[in-house]
Design a protein around this motif. Structure first.
Motif, PDB file in Angstrom:
ATOM      1  N   MET A  24      -6.832  10.542 -12.488  1.00 50.90           N
ATOM      2  CA  MET A  24      -7.267  10.095 -13.806  1.00 50.90           C
ATOM      3  C   MET A  24      -8.721   9.653 -13.798  1.00 50.90           C
ATOM      4  SD  MET A  24      -5.320   6.399 -13.886  1.00 50.90           S
ATOM      5  CE  MET A  24      -5.540   5.212 -12.513  1.00 50.90           C
ATOM      6  N   SER A  25      -9.317   9.746 -14.984  1.00 50.76           N
ATOM      7  CA  SER A  25     -10.648   9.188 -15.209  1.00 50.76           C
ATOM      8  C   SER A  25     -10.499   8.042 -16.196  1.00 50.76           C
ATOM      9  CB  SER A  25     -11.594  10.252 -15.786  1.00 50.76           C
ATOM     10  OG  SER A  25     -11.857  11.267 -14.838  1.00 50.76           O
ATOM     11  N   ASN A  26     -10.787   6.844 -15.740  1.00 44.41           N
ATOM     12  CA  ASN A  26     -10.749   5.670 -16.618  1.00 44.41           C
ATOM     13  C   ASN A  26     -12.122   5.528 -17.256  1.00 44.41           C
ATOM     14  OD1 ASN A  26      -9.049   4.659 -13.854  1.00 44.41           O
ATOM     15  ND2 ASN A  26      -7.978   4.716 -15.803  1.00 44.41           N
ATOM     16  N   ALA A  27     -12.148   5.419 -18.575  1.00 42.37           N
ATOM     17  CA  ALA A  27     -13.409   5.543 -19.299  1.00 42.37           C
ATOM     18  C   ALA A  27     -13.572   4.479 -20.377  1.00 42.37           C
ATOM     19  CB  ALA A  27     -13.494   6.932 -19.938  1.00 42.37           C
ATOM     20  N   ILE A  28     -14.840   4.181 -20.675  1.00 46.16           N
ATOM     21  CA  ILE A  28     -15.200   3.298 -21.777  1.00 46.16           C
ATOM     22  C   ILE A  28     -16.250   4.025 -22.618  1.00 46.16           C
ATOM     23  CG2 ILE A  28     -16.245   1.098 -22.439  1.00 46.16           C
ATOM     24  CD1 ILE A  28     -15.146  -0.124 -19.905  1.00 46.16           C
ATOM     25  N   PRO A  29     -16.020   4.206 -23.920  1.00 51.03           N
ATOM     26  CA  PRO A  29     -16.970   4.946 -24.760  1.00 51.03           C
ATOM     27  C   PRO A  29     -18.274   4.180 -24.972  1.00 51.03           C
ATOM     28  CG  PRO A  29     -15.183   4.048 -26.078  1.00 51.03           C
ATOM     29  CD  PRO A  29     -14.812   3.794 -24.659  1.00 51.03           C
ATOM     30  N   SER A  57      -4.383  22.653 -25.388  1.00 48.45           N
ATOM     31  CA  SER A  57      -5.622  23.315 -24.989  1.00 48.45           C
ATOM     32  C   SER A  57      -5.969  22.960 -23.550  1.00 48.45           C
ATOM     33  CB  SER A  57      -6.762  22.899 -25.920  1.00 48.45           C
ATOM     34  OG  SER A  57      -7.169  21.566 -25.645  1.00 48.45           O
ATOM     35  N   GLU A  58      -7.114  23.488 -23.080  1.00 48.48           N
ATOM     36  CA  GLU A  58      -7.544  23.229 -21.708  1.00 48.48           C
ATOM     37  C   GLU A  58      -8.156  21.840 -21.558  1.00 48.48           C
ATOM     38  OE1 GLU A  58     -10.793  24.869 -24.143  1.00 48.48           O
ATOM     39  OE2 GLU A  58      -8.715  25.474 -23.740  1.00 48.48           O
ATOM     40  N   ILE A  59      -8.395  21.159 -22.657  1.00 46.66           N
ATOM     41  CA  ILE A  59      -8.945  19.798 -22.588  1.00 46.66           C
ATOM     42  C   ILE A  59      -7.855  18.840 -22.118  1.00 46.66           C
ATOM     43  CG2 ILE A  59     -10.003  17.920 -23.907  1.00 46.66           C
ATOM     44  CD1 ILE A  59     -11.072  19.993 -25.851  1.00 46.66           C
ATOM     45  N   SER A  60      -8.178  17.986 -21.166  1.00 46.62           N
ATOM     46  CA  SER A  60      -7.188  17.075 -20.589  1.00 46.62           C
ATOM     47  C   SER A  60      -6.685  16.064 -21.629  1.00 46.62           C
ATOM     48  CB  SER A  60      -7.793  16.318 -19.408  1.00 46.62           C
ATOM     49  OG  SER A  60      -8.149  17.197 -18.367  1.00 46.62           O
ATOM     50  N   PRO A  61      -5.400  15.749 -21.601  1.00 47.11           N
ATOM     51  CA  PRO A  61      -4.860  14.741 -22.515  1.00 47.11           C
ATOM     52  C   PRO A  61      -5.344  13.341 -22.108  1.00 47.11           C
ATOM     53  CG  PRO A  61      -3.194  15.397 -20.934  1.00 47.11           C
ATOM     54  CD  PRO A  61      -4.372  16.302 -20.709  1.00 47.11           C
ATOM     55  N   PHE A  62      -5.236  12.393 -23.038  1.00 47.28           N
ATOM     56  CA  PHE A  62      -5.752  11.058 -22.739  1.00 47.28           C
ATOM     57  C   PHE A  62      -5.021   9.989 -23.553  1.00 47.28           C
ATOM     58  CE2 PHE A  62      -8.296  13.230 -25.899  1.00 47.28           C
ATOM     59  CZ  PHE A  62      -8.522  12.305 -26.907  1.00 47.28           C
ATOM     60  N   GLU A  63      -5.167   8.756 -23.092  1.00 50.02           N
ATOM     61  CA  GLU A  63      -4.613   7.585 -23.768  1.00 50.02           C
ATOM     62  C   GLU A  63      -5.752   6.677 -24.217  1.00 50.02           C
ATOM     63  OE1 GLU A  63      -0.666   7.050 -20.877  1.00 50.02           O
ATOM     64  OE2 GLU A  63      -2.402   5.709 -20.682  1.00 50.02           O
ATOM     65  N   VAL A  64      -5.635   6.105 -25.412  1.00 51.95           N
ATOM     66  CA  VAL A  64      -6.599   5.123 -25.902  1.00 51.95           C
ATOM     67  C   VAL A  64      -5.876   3.791 -26.079  1.00 51.95           C
ATOM     68  CG1 VAL A  64      -8.213   4.501 -27.745  1.00 51.95           C
ATOM     69  CG2 VAL A  64      -7.917   6.917 -27.100  1.00 51.95           C
ATOM     70  N   TYR A  65      -6.444   2.730 -25.504  1.00 52.54           N
ATOM     71  CA  TYR A  65      -5.821   1.411 -25.562  1.00 52.54           C
ATOM     72  C   TYR A  65      -6.455   0.616 -26.701  1.00 52.54           C
ATOM     73  CZ  TYR A  65      -4.858   3.423 -21.061  1.00 52.54           C
ATOM     74  OH  TYR A  65      -4.504   4.310 -20.074  1.00 52.54           O
ATOM     75  N   LYS A  66      -5.719   0.492 -27.798  1.00 55.07           N
ATOM     76  CA  LYS A  66      -6.282  -0.037 -29.037  1.00 55.07           C
ATOM     77  C   LYS A  66      -6.483  -1.549 -29.041  1.00 55.07           C
ATOM     78  CE  LYS A  66      -7.201   2.107 -32.022  1.00 55.07           C
ATOM     79  NZ  LYS A  66      -8.493   2.767 -32.299  1.00 55.07           N
ATOM     80  N   ASN A  67      -5.866  -2.243 -28.124  1.00 54.45           N
ATOM     81  CA  ASN A  67      -6.132  -3.683 -27.979  1.00 54.45           C
ATOM     82  C   ASN A  67      -6.093  -4.054 -26.501  1.00 54.45           C
ATOM     83  OD1 ASN A  67      -3.316  -3.604 -27.588  1.00 54.45           O
ATOM     84  ND2 ASN A  67      -2.899  -4.360 -29.642  1.00 54.45           N
ATOM     85  N   ASP A  68      -6.545  -5.257 -26.196  1.00 56.81           N
ATOM     86  CA  ASP A  68      -6.706  -5.693 -24.810  1.00 56.81           C
ATOM     87  C   ASP A  68      -5.476  -6.467 -24.357  1.00 56.81           C
ATOM     88  OD1 ASP A  68      -7.491  -6.615 -22.361  1.00 56.81           O
ATOM     89  OD2 ASP A  68      -9.258  -7.696 -23.065  1.00 56.81           O
ATOM     90  N   PRO A  69      -4.693  -5.928 -23.418  1.00 50.05           N
ATOM     91  CA  PRO A  69      -3.506  -6.635 -22.938  1.00 50.05           C
ATOM     92  C   PRO A  69      -3.821  -8.027 -22.388  1.00 50.05           C
ATOM     93  CG  PRO A  69      -3.452  -4.356 -22.219  1.00 50.05           C
ATOM     94  CD  PRO A  69      -4.811  -4.583 -22.828  1.00 50.05           C
ATOM     95  N   GLU A 128      -2.471   4.741 -27.952  1.00 48.23           N
ATOM     96  CA  GLU A 128      -2.439   6.032 -28.638  1.00 48.23           C
ATOM     97  C   GLU A 128      -2.549   7.155 -27.609  1.00 48.23           C
ATOM     98  OE1 GLU A 128      -4.559   4.613 -32.822  1.00 48.23           O
ATOM     99  OE2 GLU A 128      -5.675   5.816 -31.377  1.00 48.23           O
ATOM    100  N   ILE A 129      -1.634   8.093 -27.675  1.00 47.61           N
ATOM    101  CA  ILE A 129      -1.641   9.273 -26.809  1.00 47.61           C
ATOM    102  C   ILE A 129      -2.219  10.446 -27.601  1.00 47.61           C
ATOM    103  CG2 ILE A 129      -0.173  10.991 -25.682  1.00 47.61           C
ATOM    104  CD1 ILE A 129       1.743   8.726 -24.964  1.00 47.61           C
ATOM    105  N   TYR A 130      -3.160  11.169 -26.984  1.00 48.54           N
ATOM    106  CA  TYR A 130      -3.734  12.362 -27.607  1.00 48.54           C
ATOM    107  C   TYR A 130      -3.567  13.550 -26.666  1.00 48.54           C
ATOM    108  CZ  TYR A 130      -6.057   9.296 -30.985  1.00 48.54           C
ATOM    109  OH  TYR A 130      -6.318   8.377 -31.978  1.00 48.54           O
ATOM    110  N   ILE A 131      -2.967  14.611 -27.167  1.00 46.27           N
ATOM    111  CA  ILE A 131      -2.869  15.865 -26.421  1.00 46.27           C
ATOM    112  C   ILE A 131      -3.643  16.922 -27.204  1.00 46.27           C
ATOM    113  CG2 ILE A 131      -1.353  17.613 -25.437  1.00 46.27           C
ATOM    114  CD1 ILE A 131       0.863  15.574 -25.291  1.00 46.27           C
TER     115      ILE A 131
END
Length: 318
Positions: free
Chosen positions: A223-228, A282-294, A306-309
């Motif tokens: 996985m790649s953990n990311a911050i926009p 598609s060939e783009i990897s799926p990802f999860e977005v964490y909408k709030n801070d646990p 949120e899960i995006y495929i």
């Protein structure tokens, strides 16, 4: 006649003796019970504070009046009651965090200035403290169940096909086993935030995780953990934090509200939806977005993921 007088005299002596016995009984009593609940202190406090206006045990009758409640958030609750039976009784709740993340809850009752008839009832019909102690234990067990139910609540919703805006992000890539995934992600995000703070870079959105490889059965991932971020960041060649860009894309969106332990089920539902609707990823990897801070929400029932495929677009979409 003399016998009746003698009998009445004995009864009077017995009555006076009993009255004296009752009068010298303790004018107060105390009951304390504790339990340890496997939940953060804030969660336990919220469950108790939401229900302190109801009758937790049969000790308080309709004749009791709550005079005041003083609450110190996530620490203690102090209530005062008055009634004809007991001139003053104080109920105190204390919450203490333990090193393992659990919480020890203590419930203590201090009853003072007992009415004469109340003392008589205690003296004639048994130990009220023992009865209350059992009630307190049952009440604490009920709280434990309420807390567990509260934390286990979750929902999964298929939001359908949407468009994800994409953009620049900073990331770190790593492989992880399912058992270490949460710890690994936390360390990854800490490293990225440290890098951003050192270079005065602000986040432009919530953290997300891109799955290069994912095994739903055992939880193992690459996985790649990311911050926009709002724009491309020029990064030194020897940096372990990298800059990436995600294209705008159409994707299936599924929202999980609840503990991340339910993500496997959410991903399974998402993949089943694609199959049932005959939609190709598609060939783009799926990802999860964490909408709030646990870290800011101790009850996992409040977490939103949120899960995006990403999906292949049809000819009509192009």
């Amino acid at each position: 006649m003399k016998f009746i007088k003698y009998l009445l005299f004995l009864l009077l002596i017995a009555f006076i003796g009993m009255a004296i016995y009752i009068a010298v009984q303790p004018n107060d009593f105390e009951v304390t019970e504790s339990t340890t609940i496997n939940a953060p202190k804030a969660v336990v406090f919220d469950i108790v504070s939401d229900t302190t206006d109801v009758d937790w045990s049969s000790f308080w009758k309709s004749s009791e009046t709550m005079q005041k409640t003083i609450a110190t958030p996530n620490d203690s609750i102090h209530q005062t009651f008055t009634s004809k039976r007991i001139k003053k009784s104080e109920l105190k709740w204390n919450f203490v965090s333990n090193d393992d993340g659990s919480t020890t809850v203590t419930r203590k009752l201090d009853a003072d200035n007992l009415a004469f008839m109340t003392k008589a009832k205690f003296a004639l019909f048994g130990d009220n403290e023992e009865e209350l102690s059992e009630q307190f234990k049952a009440d604490l067990e009920s709280i434990d169940k309420k807390v567990a139910k509260s934390m286990a609540t979750y929902s999964i919703n298929v939001d359908g096909i949407t468009e994800y805006g994409g953009g620049f992000y900073l990331y770190k890539t790593i492989s992880s086993t399912g058992s270490n995934k949460s710890t690994t992600m936390r360390e990854q995000y800490d490293d990225i935030r440290t890098f951003m703070n050192a270079h005065n870079i602000s986040a432009s959105g919530m953290p997300f995780t891109i799955y290069i490889e994912m095994n739903l059965e055992n939880g193992n991932v690459i996985m790649s953990n990311a911050i926009p971020v709002s724009e491309r960041v020029i990064i030194a060649e020897d940096s372990n934090v990298l800059n990436g860009f995600m294209e705008r894309t159409k994707a299936l969106k599924v929202t999980l509200r609840g503990n991340h332990t339910n993500l496997k089920e959410a991903w399974t539902i998402a993949q089943k939806y694609l199959k049932d609707q005959n939609i190709e990823a598609s060939e783009i990897s799926p990802f999860e977005v964490y909408k709030n801070d646990p870290a800011q929400l101790p009850n996992p029932a409040h977490w939103v993921t949120e899960i995006y495929i990403p999906i292949k677009e049809s000819a009509e979409d192009l």
